[in-house]
Design an enzyme around this catalytic site. Sequence first.
Site, PDB file in Angstrom:
ATOM      1  N   GLY A 260       0.826  -1.202   0.000  1.00 49.30           N
ATOM      2  CA  GLY A 260       0.000   0.000   0.000  1.00 49.30           C
ATOM      3  C   GLY A 260       0.858   1.249   0.000  1.00 49.30           C
ATOM      4  N   SER A 263      -0.351   9.314   0.766  1.00 47.03           N
ATOM      5  CA  SER A 263       0.299  10.607   0.570  1.00 47.03           C
ATOM      6  C   SER A 263       1.548  10.748   1.422  1.00 47.03           C
ATOM      7  CB  SER A 263      -0.679  11.734   0.927  1.00 47.03           C
ATOM      8  OG  SER A 263      -1.853  11.640   0.163  1.00 47.03           O
ATOM      9  N   VAL A 267       3.331   1.178   2.883  1.00 44.99           N
ATOM     10  CA  VAL A 267       3.171   0.028   3.766  1.00 44.99           C
ATOM     11  C   VAL A 267       3.783  -1.187   3.088  1.00 44.99           C
ATOM     12  CG1 VAL A 267       1.553  -1.381   5.079  1.00 44.99           C
ATOM     13  CG2 VAL A 267       1.039   1.035   4.657  1.00 44.99           C
ATOM     14  N   ASP A 377     -11.834   9.025   9.452  1.00 45.34           N
ATOM     15  CA  ASP A 377     -11.348   8.599   8.132  1.00 45.34           C
ATOM     16  C   ASP A 377     -11.911   7.241   7.744  1.00 45.34           C
ATOM     17  OD1 ASP A 377     -10.002   9.148   5.795  1.00 45.34           O
ATOM     18  OD2 ASP A 377      -8.095   8.308   6.464  1.00 45.34           O
TER      19      ASP A 377
END
Length: 597
Positions: A260, A263, A267, A377
């Site tokens: 992953g 911004s 990961v 989020d």
Amino acid sequence: MSSPTSVEEDGDIKLKTRFHGQVVVLYARPPLILDDFFALLRDACKQHAKQDITVKWIDEDGDPISIDSQMELDEAVRCLNVSQEAELNIHVFVGKPELPGLPCQGEDKTVYRRGARRWKKIYLYNGHRFQGKRLNRRIQCFICHDYIWGIGRQGFRCVDCRLCVHKKCHRHVRTHCGQTPQGPNVPVAPSSGVGSLRGGRLDTSSSTTRSGGGIDNGAFHEHEIESPGSAKDMSRSTNGNGASKWAVSLNDFRLLTVIGRGSYAKVVQAEHIATRQIYAIKIIKKEMFNEDEDIDWVQTEKSVFEAASNYPFLVGLHSCFQTESRLFFVIEFVPGGDLMFHMQQQRRLPEEHARFYSGEIILALHFLHSRGIIYRDLKLDNVLIDAEGHIKLTDYGMCKENINAGDLTSTFCGTPNYIAPEILRGDEYGFSVDWWALGVLMFEMMAGRSPFDIVGMQNSEENTEDYLFQIILERQIRIPRSLSVRASNILKGFLNKDPSQRLGCKLDINDGLNDMKEHDFFRGFIDWEALEQKAVAPPYHPAVESDRDLTHFDHQFTDEPPQLSPDNSAVIARIDQSEFDGFEYVNPLQMSREDSV
């Protein structure tokens, strides 16, 4: 006009000045004289005395009004007094526009949207440039001598001389920046038998000064109990050569593949060499924390990771460590991918699938709320699916901590498609924004599209973020007729634009939870106690062959090599390493399991 460093009085005017990504808060005593006012702003924005500047104040309708004359300045102050606002909001731009009515350099409409940009706030007083800091160590306030720690005790630290005070005390500082403080502003060990409350627990730990002198940041230090024989004592035990027994470093892991990227971080799937356990490592470059980007969100993420570590529907933390150039979060690896990837394969989900996932998400959000945390989020990308098919929320960098019942905050943040109307209106908000986002996510799961989908609009001006926000604020949401009455009603409940009427939004969060549990969409379909114990069989079981299986991850990431780019010595030299003091952490439960292997 008196200096903004004068003694606090009720008549002082608070000037909240935005300039080049910073908010400088200063105080002035009326009457405000135009030349002195401009000189004050130039000094606060570090501009030389002859630099042309354009000054605009924001009226009660949110419109920018230029200040070019004494009459216009007087009018701004008059309107401030009439509206009884707490502060005069000002924007400063370098130079003058080429023609009257034209925007200044760096001026666009997003500058004036409340909270739409991340502003670094500095409070100017007696030459000190105070900035809010999470001072979790036992540091005494220079003014009142009370400890700076905990809810309602936000710490301010001067970015130049590192003087530490409570936010409430910063305007009582008489020592000018650069003078030697004569006070107890150093970490202090508690008296014998006296502890402090940390996270609701008694803390009997001691504090130490930094070996290099000065005041320890303390921003990253943990909240655990430290008592004889505790897990934390074990984590700090040393081997024969004095090295920490449980110290974690990059050398303990083999980086496997990128899974992953965002911004601020990427990961990587990694193997813990000693145990062969698979983890995900979130890697953040320190160089991004410059004048325009504050470190607070990393501190928040670490704190929430620690709180989440033992809850079944939240991704937990194994450890944290750092190098000169990077920060590393070692977290659970969740092999089933995320709901975004799952939805791309399925297009839309049956209602019983959406019911199961949303039920577990409700429990995860309630857990965070019960600990004073707004998630902020929630989106398909941040809902992971484990090997058995249960969900786990991840990515806590957007969280807001220390929110009690009735407390509100005002930061403009979130993923555009999931931002609640109250945030867009510039209203203060609480846990309500998470339940709005859940409504959006449930709509996406059951309808296979966003309730605010603007992709494909004929007019290019309509296919913009501002137009999306307008739709969220104004357009009535149309529920697909293919959905059941139960599904339609719960979507209407969560997607109510009035947070006071929104499903789940009660002052007592337990009352809100019960309202959701008793909704027709869930009542009779879910055993909530069994669900929280993970005793309800998931509707979908991802085919995961091993903990190294990447079938459920996007190839745009997994095809990328995991190697870290070489360090740049010039970049490292510019990093203030003291900002990251105390970042290291190990989860005692995780490490004790590894010791037993």
